[in-house]
Enzyme design. Structure first.
Site, PDB file in Angstrom:
ATOM      1  CE  LYS A 270      -4.203  -1.664   2.078  1.00  0.00           C
ATOM      2  NZ  LYS A 270      -4.540  -2.078   3.423  1.00  0.00           N
TER       3      LYS A 270
ATOM      4  CG  HIS B 200      -2.782   6.870   3.020  1.00  0.00           C
ATOM      5  ND1 HIS B 200      -3.412   7.362   4.136  1.00  0.00           N
ATOM      6  CD2 HIS B 200      -3.057   5.547   2.974  1.00  0.00           C
ATOM      7  CE1 HIS B 200      -4.053   6.385   4.728  1.00  0.00           C
ATOM      8  NE2 HIS B 200      -3.849   5.268   4.051  1.00  0.00           N
TER       9      HIS B 200
ATOM     10  CG  HIS C  14       0.273   4.763   7.933  1.00  0.00           C
ATOM     11  ND1 HIS C  14      -0.622   4.273   7.003  1.00  0.00           N
ATOM     12  CD2 HIS C  14       0.343   3.831   8.908  1.00  0.00           C
ATOM     13  CE1 HIS C  14      -1.047   3.088   7.414  1.00  0.00           C
ATOM     14  NE2 HIS C  14      -0.491   2.794   8.551  1.00  0.00           N
TER      15      HIS C  14
HETATM   16  N1  ARG Z   1      -0.612  -1.815  10.324  1.00  0.00           N
HETATM   17  C1  ARG Z   1      -1.631  -1.307  11.186  1.00  0.00           C
HETATM   18  C2  ARG Z   1      -2.427  -0.236  10.469  1.00  0.00           C
HETATM   19  O1  ARG Z   1      -1.941   0.356   9.533  1.00  0.00           O
HETATM   20  C3  ARG Z   1      -1.099  -0.706  12.447  1.00  0.00           C
HETATM   21  C4  ARG Z   1      -0.355  -1.657  13.343  1.00  0.00           C
HETATM   22  C5  ARG Z   1      -0.158  -1.081  14.700  1.00  0.00           C
HETATM   23  N2  ARG Z   1       0.620  -1.888  15.573  1.00  0.00           N
HETATM   24  C6  ARG Z   1       0.203  -3.016  16.183  1.00  0.00           C
HETATM   25  N3  ARG Z   1       1.049  -3.661  16.931  1.00  0.00           N
HETATM   26  N4  ARG Z   1      -1.040  -3.444  16.055  1.00  0.00           N
HETATM   27  O2  ARG Z   1      -3.552   0.033  10.847  1.00  0.00           O
END
Ligand code: ARG
Length: 570
Positions: A131, A134, A137
């Site tokens: 992805k 964007h 994040h």
């Molecule tokens: N990849 C996830 C997202 O973009 C966030 C992960 C956050 N960290 C975790 N340990 N759950 O929504």
């Protein structure tokens, strides 16, 4: 010098002199000291009714008696007013001590070693493979980066983890699509965009041809089973995504110590599942395995689907345990959007139920949503704002402003980069993190607003004053020249810096530093407007230059701690 404590000690001494032994400590007194709303009423005020009971006298009498017994060099006077003792710190001493401390400590001003020997794990940015990066994040990346720097500043051992979203059935679909329509060179050249295209096409064609979904499932199973071809393609997708992301991280000056993402926990979940079962926490529910959390007012945590597949929370349980075992953290922060609030409450509760007392060291550092010019960001409707494009635009816009304001500046490109990116980061960290924010160029890049460029500009102005002064500050400073309210305001903000940083760490709230930077910049600009620095009198000039030097140093440090660069010329 801790003025509050010094005042408290003076009060202690005066009490002793006037009344003899009284059961009260300097700490109690310091705790009771108030800061009057108006500096005309003094810098600190002590409400004497606190002593009325032990002394069995009226506050008015106590205040009058004590006022007569207070004489200290750092105080210009102490006044009894209606049962209060008002203290006026000698302005010159105040300026001298605060500025002296700041310049003496240099880059370490505001720091202490409260984090020495302690470890914090920070989970931030945590982007998803295949992805585009964007602006959804941006906040996690910059809040995490700032908390990382703040903890290090206080001596913590900080471990930055990018918990990559690199697991899920979508990756099987992506490989199926790649095998059908993709080719190596196109993806290598087009990067993440090309992968997204393949994925979108897959979903469209799967509507008409459900056999495609089986193909996707098959490839996902192959990844899970460790099939070499599947893994090779998948790992390649991953490295392409990371290469794109690293470009953005480089622009932002953000780093990680670990990229252990969801797939890293493939072989680390079974022990957790066994443990959950052994502790009697797993329950079957329509073929799936859950932990019932009804008692705690939450929906169940789904640990295994009926087909045996693990879930996001299963991986997070394994990750939490792994981080504790590997880093033995004292604090584990998850910088993730508030939408995942339930997920983290469930996660921490399950850890608690498993008997891991360190669950209480885990904290969800939640933040609000970013919209752009009033529009929310939705991939589905194609209104995504990509971070690299946003940053590139910011640099271009900053460049145009600089071209107009300072046509003669050297390294315009470098300064435009620092200002453009600084504007975006500063804007992102300006509000209390839980608030939603709406990004607009006008507000982010305004050189006169409460913005990054404004603070950077103030820093550059201080640099320029000091450059022009050369060694004029070699004279002995006359700090009484800093007794005016404008200079005193600047001194007061500089004095507050250490406390602001401590609160920012304790509350995981970088915006406290961002706001502080604006306050100090505004105070300095007022001072600069009201007071000429390069006056003839060497003592006055040297004092004002020292104030300028302390301001420059603290602004630079504050900007660094929120991840913003500080150009010396603008
Ligand atoms: N990849 C996830 C997202 O973009 C966030 C992960 C956050 N960290 C975790 N340990 N759950 O929504």
């Amino acid at each position: 010098m801790d003025f509050k404590l010094a005042v408290a000690n003076e009060i202690m001494t005066a009490i002793g002199a006037v009344y003899g032994d009284v059961e009260i400590t300097a700490k109690d007194i310091a705790g009771a000291l108030e800061v009057p709303p108006d500096t005309a009423m003094g810098d600190y005020a002590f409400p004497c009714f606190k002593l009325a009971k032990p002394l069995r006298k009226s506050p008015v009498m106590i205040a009058d008696a004590l006022a007569g017994a207070i004489h200290a060099d750092f105080l210009s006077r102490a006044e009894a007013v209606k049962g209060y003792l008002n203290f006026f710190i000698d302005r010159a001493t105040y300026a001298e001590k605060v500025i002296g401390q700041a310049l003496h400590d240099g880059e370490r001003y505001g720091a202490d070693d409260s984090g020495a020997g302690k470890t914090v794990v920070l989970d931030y940015s945590s982007i998803n493979i295949a992805k585009r990066f964007h602006i959804g994040h941006l906040s996690t990346t910059m809040i995490g980066n700032s908390l990382y720097r703040l903890h290090k500043f206080f001596g913590w051992n900080a471990v930055g983890v990018n918990h990559l979203g690199d697991w899920g059935t979508q990756f099987g679909k992506m490989i199926a699509a790649y095998k059908r329509w993709g080719d190596h060179d196109t993806v290598a050249a087009g990067g993440v965009d090309e992968m997204v295209k393949l994925y979108v096409r897959f979903n469209q064609e799967a509507k008409a041809d459900p056999a495609l979904d089986d193909e996707g499932r098959m490839w996902f199973k192959r990844i899970e089973d460790g099939n070499p071809e599947a893994l090779e393609i998948f790992n390649w997708f991953k490295s392409v995504t990371l290469k794109d992301a690293e470009r953005v991280y480089d622009m932002l000056g953000v780093k990680f110590d670990s990229y252990a993402g969801e797939s890293f926990y493939n072989d680390k979940m079974q022990p957790i599942i066994d443990d959950l079962r052994a502790k009697g926490l797993l329950k079957e529910d329509k073929g799936a395995q859950i932990v019932d959390l009804q008692e705690y007012g939450m929906p169940p945590a789904l640990i295994l689907r009926s087909d045996g597949a693990t879930l996001y929370i299963t991986r997070d349980l394994a990750a939490a345990k792994y981080r504790k075992d590997t880093y033995n953290f004292d604090k584990s922060l998850y910088v993730v959007a508030y939408q995942q609030d339930l997920h983290f409450r469930q996660l921490f509760k399950v850890l608690e139920l498993m008997g891991y007392d360190w669950y209480s060291q885990c904290e969800h550092v939640a933040f609000g949503m970013v919209s752009f010019g009033g529009e929310s960001l939705s991939t589905r409707e194609g209104r995504v704002v990509y971070l690299d494009e946003l940053l590139t635009q910011a640099i271009e816009k900053a460049r145009a402003i600089i071209e107009e304001k300072s046509p003669d500046l050297e390294d315009k490109d470098e300064v435009a980069r620092q200002v453009g990116i600084g504007a975006v980061v500063f804007f992102d960290l300006y509000n209390n993190r839980i608030k939603d924010i709406d990004f607009t160029w006008e507000r982010a890049l305004n050189f006169d607003g409460e913005t990054g460029p404004y603070v950077q500009y103030t820093h550059a102005r201080a640099c320029s004053v000091l450059r022009r002064a050369g060694d004029a500050d070699a004279a002995c400073p006359d700090f009484s020249a800093l007794s005016d309210p404008y200079s005193q305001d600047v001194v007061r903000f500089i004095e507050q810096f250490p406390d602001i940083l401590k609160s920012a760490v304790n509350r995981s709230e970088p915006s406290m530093v961002t706001r502080f930077a604006v306050d100090l910049a505004q105070a300095f600009n007022k001072f600069y407007y009201e007071n000429k620095v390069m006056v003839d009198d060497p003592g006055t000039r040297a004092a004002r230059l020292q104030l300028t030097a302390a301001t420059r140093q603290v602004l630079k440090q504050a900007l660094y701690l929120i991840g913003v660069e500080a150009p010396e010329r603008m």
